[in-house]
Design an enzyme around this catalytic site. Structure first.
Site, PDB file in Angstrom:
ATOM      1  N   LYS A  82       0.853  -1.181   0.000  1.00 19.16           N
ATOM      2  CA  LYS A  82       0.000   0.000   0.000  1.00 19.16           C
ATOM      3  C   LYS A  82       0.891   1.234   0.000  1.00 19.16           C
ATOM      4  CE  LYS A  82      -3.748   2.194   2.678  1.00 19.16           C
ATOM      5  NZ  LYS A  82      -4.611   2.069   3.868  1.00 19.16           N
ATOM      6  N   SER A 165      -9.523   2.343   3.082  1.00 24.31           N
ATOM      7  CA  SER A 165      -8.609   3.008   2.181  1.00 24.31           C
ATOM      8  C   SER A 165      -7.658   2.072   1.452  1.00 24.31           C
ATOM      9  CB  SER A 165      -7.785   4.026   2.969  1.00 24.31           C
ATOM     10  OG  SER A 165      -6.990   3.388   3.953  1.00 24.31           O
ATOM     11  N   SER A 189      -9.914  -0.081   7.394  1.00 21.41           N
ATOM     12  CA  SER A 189      -9.379   0.044   6.037  1.00 21.41           C
ATOM     13  C   SER A 189      -8.678  -1.185   5.497  1.00 21.41           C
ATOM     14  CB  SER A 189      -8.428   1.249   5.965  1.00 21.41           C
ATOM     15  OG  SER A 189      -9.148   2.458   6.079  1.00 21.41           O
TER      16      SER A 189
END
Length: 504
Positions: A82, A165, A189
């Site tokens: 990420k 996210s 998330s």
């Protein structure tokens, strides 16, 4: 191309690791295969940065370790990070224009642990980095529509959100562009995008994995974790990611590194699964409830007992979270002022105007919204009324869980009230906030939680079940999830199985 190499993307982390150890496939061949798939499937918007030469060099180094016989259990297995973790060899943007093109001089601790390790320090797991994954700007969002570099699309239906996210991470794993990915979970998330994309993801106990090198959103909530196809894969990754980091992260727990695979196959007979009344009431879509109920029946067949419990302050988790998290964000993001690094406005009149113009142009709307909320609740005259009260209720929410764990071993329920919605489907940010109702309580308490696929709902979109356990009991969560996945095959489904037929 051999049959094995042509099917590499359909293999799990555990399966790939076995093939690599047995020298039936090379790390270089594996990396080339996944890089080709990433290049062929740009429609998801999952990747933000690729450095092919770096990836192939890491793969060759992994092959050398295999040949020398000093390779770890994950050596040579590809993964992607990420874009909230800083990386020395890949750009780090945190999904924001503010950090466009930023190159970190070091790797985050999680990146180093999963990779080759810290130069001159501890040896890492030897995994090969494919690239950096799209995410909501500074990890603020529930739909991955807040990235400055465009939204990520759900592989099951390109018109739907993958969740946020960590939407890029979940989408890349679901689309078989990478066998595993890192994510971060502040208020859900990891768990919510895992649910929306039909993959498995776990957020460990707060402090289990080092936050050093994670671009901060809310420091008392942010926690790193893996997303992969199965609980077994997550256990392998979590074993490599976790461990104390006292010299770099003051919130890192002084708990020894643990092998989370050790209890995966333990019997579930007598396991008490708590079902919170607040998780299955009004607001939960009927299709999601049906999938969760069916999964609970499967757990009963596996020997578990369902126990009714209550988490009475569940509804308060939303206002509490959206006071505490923005307050911490307003402090953390004050470093982005255009002076030391990152974006700087091209035109300004003086220093103060440079700050104003840089932040106005560099931050997206959601980030600005949360900074303003956070600054307000921390301001003179409002700190006691909002922030301090929110912290008191946060402690009460944590106490509610401890009362519940006197009655049960694991808590189960839905991850989100609905399946993935259409991109642009939530015009009001409050609607996005409400979608976090089931994941926020565990985050505020700092508890480990995970999502595992348990079926499909409206539009043939995946449904995830959330499991929550007490502090430092990740191995129990993974055991419960693994036994369920041994008995079912929801985690093996891929987007090609849907009517959309997008992925091949």
């Amino acid at each position: 191309m051999t049959q094995i190499s042509s099917d590499l993307h359909d293999l799990t982390v555990a399966q790939l690791a076995t093939l690599l150890r047995e020298r039936k496939v090379s790390a270089l061949e594996t990396a080339e295969h996944f890089l080709a798939r990433v290049a062929a499937h740009t429609e998801f918007g999952a990747f933000l940065d690729l450095q092919t030469d770096v990836t192939l060099a890491q793969a060759r180094a992994a092959d050398a370790r295999l040949a020398a016989g000093n390779a770890g259990p994950l050596n040579g297995v590809p993964l992607a990070h990420k874009d909230i973790f800083v990386t020395r060899d890949f750009a780090t943007t945190a999904g924001s224009k503010m950090l466009k093109g930023y190159q970190s001089p070091f790797d985050a601790t999680v990146v180093a642990k999963l990779g080759a390790g810290v130069p001159g320090g501890a040896i890492g797991a030897g995994m090969v980095t494919l690239g950096k994954l799209n995410c909501d700007e500074f990890a603020m969002g529930s739909a991955n529509e807040n990235s400055a570099y465009g939204p990520v699309k759900n592989p099951w239906d390109l018109s739907c959100t993958p969740g946020g996210s960590s939407g890029g991470s979940a989408a890349a794993v679901a689309a078989r562009l990478t066998p595993a990915a890192t994510g971060t979970d502040t208020g859900g998330s990891i768990r919510q995008p895992a649910s929306f994309c039909g993959v498995t993801g776990i957020k460990p106990t707060y402090g289990r994995a080092s936050r050093y090198g994670m671009v901060a959103f809310a420091s008392s909530l942010d926690q790193a974790g893996p997303l992969a196809r199965s609980a077994e894969d997550c256990a392998l990754l979590l074993s490599a990611m976790c461990g104390p980091d006292p010299d770099r992260d003051a919130t890192s727990l002084d708990v020894p590194t643990e092998d989370f695979t050790r209890n995966l196959t333990a019997d579930l007979t007598g396991l008490r699964i708590g079902i919170p009344a607040e998780f299955i009431g009004e607001g939960l879509a009927s299709d999601v409830r049906a999938a969760v109920d069916a999964a609970l029946k499967e757990f009963e067949r596996l020997g578990a007992k369902l126990v009714p419990i209550s988490l009475p302050r569940t509804e308060l988790s939303i206002p509490v979270y959206y006071i505490i998290a923005p307050a911490e964000a307003s402090s953390n993001l004050s470093r982005f002022d255009g002076v030391k690094f990152g974006f700087r406005a091209k035109q300004y009149t003086d220093l103060n105007d440079m700050y104003l113009q840089t932040r106005a142009q560099g931050f997206g709307d959601e980030v600005k919204r949360r900074i303003m909320i956070g600054t307000y609740v921390l301001s003179h005259g409002y700190y006691d009324a909002y922030y301090l009260q929110a912290q008191k209720i946060r402690r009460m929410i944590a106490d509610d869980f401890q009362q519940a764990f006197k009655l049960c071993d694991v808590i189960a329920g839905p991850v989100a009230p609905t399946v993935a919605w259409k991109l642009g489907g939530h015009s009001d940010p409050l609607t996005d906030y409400l979608a976090d109702i089931f994941t926020l309580p565990g985050s505020l308490a700092g508890l480990p939680g995970m999502s595992l696929p348990v079926g499909f709902g409206a539009g043939k979109m995946p449904v995830g079940m959330q499991l929550i356990s007490n502090y430092l009991t990740e191995s129990r969560l993974l055991n419960v999830a693994h036994r369920f996945q041994q008995a079912t095959d929801w985690h093996t489904a891929k987007p090609a199985d849907s009517a959309q037929g997008i992925y091949r």
